[in-house]
Motif scaffolding. Sequence first.
Motif, mmCIF file in Angstrom:
data_model
loop_
_atom_site.group_PDB
_atom_site.id
_atom_site.type_symbol
_atom_site.label_atom_id
_atom_site.label_comp_id
_atom_site.label_asym_id
_atom_site.label_seq_id
_atom_site.Cartn_x
_atom_site.Cartn_y
_atom_site.Cartn_z
ATOM 1 N N ASP A 1 1.057 -1.117 -0.052
ATOM 2 C CA ASP A 1 -0.011 -0.006 0.037
ATOM 3 C C ASP A 1 0.904 1.335 0.047
ATOM 4 O OD1 ASP A 1 -1.577 2.315 0.784
ATOM 5 O OD2 ASP A 1 -2.860 0.916 1.937
ATOM 6 N N VAL A 2 0.844 1.913 -1.351
ATOM 7 C CA VAL A 2 1.965 2.960 -1.240
ATOM 8 C C VAL A 2 1.486 4.071 -0.187
ATOM 9 C CG1 VAL A 2 2.664 4.757 -2.842
ATOM 10 C CG2 VAL A 2 2.629 2.424 -3.655
ATOM 11 N N HIS A 3 0.264 4.490 -0.386
ATOM 12 C CA HIS A 3 -0.184 5.460 0.553
ATOM 13 C C HIS A 3 0.141 5.233 2.095
ATOM 14 C CE1 HIS A 3 -2.582 7.723 -2.317
ATOM 15 N NE2 HIS A 3 -2.894 6.529 -3.022
ATOM 16 N N ALA A 4 -0.187 4.022 2.684
ATOM 17 C CA ALA A 4 0.003 3.757 4.212
ATOM 18 C C ALA A 4 1.721 3.642 4.146
ATOM 19 C CB ALA A 4 -0.173 2.284 4.450
ATOM 20 N N GLU A 5 2.307 3.159 3.337
ATOM 21 C CA GLU A 5 4.059 3.151 3.351
ATOM 22 C C GLU A 5 4.448 4.681 3.427
ATOM 23 O OE1 GLU A 5 7.437 1.281 4.417
ATOM 24 O OE2 GLU A 5 5.410 0.597 4.497
ATOM 25 N N HIS A 6 3.842 5.509 2.554
ATOM 26 C CA HIS A 6 4.242 6.759 2.236
ATOM 27 C C HIS A 6 3.918 7.526 3.884
ATOM 28 C CE1 HIS A 6 2.756 10.930 1.935
ATOM 29 N NE2 HIS A 6 4.283 11.149 1.056
ATOM 30 N N ALA A 7 2.879 7.205 4.201
ATOM 31 C CA ALA A 7 2.454 7.828 5.698
ATOM 32 C C ALA A 7 3.579 7.533 6.592
ATOM 33 C CB ALA A 7 1.136 7.596 5.974
ATOM 34 N N LEU B 1 8.558 9.043 9.947
ATOM 35 C CA LEU B 1 9.935 8.686 10.382
ATOM 36 C C LEU B 1 10.673 9.831 9.939
ATOM 37 C CD1 LEU B 1 9.946 4.916 9.736
ATOM 38 C CD2 LEU B 1 9.873 6.097 12.282
ATOM 39 N N GLY B 2 10.413 11.023 9.232
ATOM 40 C CA GLY B 2 11.082 11.825 8.820
ATOM 41 C C GLY B 2 11.818 11.896 7.225
ATOM 42 N N VAL B 3 11.224 10.856 6.527
ATOM 43 C CA VAL B 3 11.609 10.549 5.095
ATOM 44 C C VAL B 3 11.208 11.605 4.364
ATOM 45 C CG1 VAL B 3 11.625 9.135 3.365
ATOM 46 C CG2 VAL B 3 11.851 8.190 5.549
ATOM 47 N N GLU C 1 4.918 12.631 -4.098
ATOM 48 C CA GLU C 1 3.950 12.291 -3.458
ATOM 49 C C GLU C 1 3.317 11.012 -4.243
ATOM 50 O OE1 GLU C 1 3.257 13.444 -0.093
ATOM 51 O OE2 GLU C 1 5.057 14.595 -0.558
ATOM 52 N N PRO C 2 2.525 10.351 -3.370
ATOM 53 C CA PRO C 2 1.787 8.975 -4.092
ATOM 54 C C PRO C 2 1.066 9.637 -5.339
ATOM 55 C CG PRO C 2 1.675 8.793 -1.311
ATOM 56 C CD PRO C 2 2.058 10.231 -2.032
ATOM 57 N N VAL C 3 1.192 8.583 -6.283
ATOM 58 C CA VAL C 3 0.090 9.106 -7.615
ATOM 59 C C VAL C 3 -0.473 7.778 -8.107
ATOM 60 C CG1 VAL C 3 0.763 9.587 -10.234
ATOM 61 C CG2 VAL C 3 2.063 10.893 -8.204
ATOM 62 N N ASP C 4 -1.512 7.803 -8.168
ATOM 63 C CA ASP C 4 -2.121 6.644 -8.778
ATOM 64 C C ASP C 4 -2.322 6.867 -10.465
ATOM 65 O OD1 ASP C 4 -2.983 5.637 -6.227
ATOM 66 O OD2 ASP C 4 -4.592 7.136 -6.085
ATOM 67 N N MET C 5 -1.625 5.899 -11.077
ATOM 68 C CA MET C 5 -1.543 5.784 -12.445
ATOM 69 C C MET C 5 -2.500 4.678 -12.960
ATOM 70 S SD MET C 5 2.257 7.091 -12.902
ATOM 71 C CE MET C 5 2.946 6.026 -11.738
#
Length: 129
Positions: free
Chosen positions: A84-90, A95-97, A102-106
């Motif tokens: 899940d890109v959105h969850a991993e992004h969050a 953690l400061g990354v 940002e997540p892009v749905d294609m």
Amino acid sequence: MRINLTSVLVDDQDKALRFYTEVLGFVKKHDIPMGGPRWLTVVSPQEPEGTELVLEPSGHPAVKPFKDALVADGIPYTSFAVEDVHAEHARLRELGVRFTQEPVDMGTVTTAVFDDTCGNLIQIAHQAA
């Protein structure tokens, strides 16, 4: 034939090991002294016997211009699959990354791109079935 190893060129192996294990969640597989830089690999905790990622020292003179050009153009050095890109992004943001995309749905693929703190942009991606 299968992929056994792949590598990412890092500016500092200790810093890279901390980032790739403590932040991204990979697990150290090998850490072998080689008289300076070491043979240092990490693996996915979901596939401990799977493909190893070598945290390769970026000392060769061709590496800096190559990495600089990729970063300047916003091109990820490699891509990691996530559920899940959105969850991993969050999670990574918490953690400061620092993300450069940002997540892009294609359609069937969702991606995001972050700075690995070691001179690389890394993509995370999920492809729907």
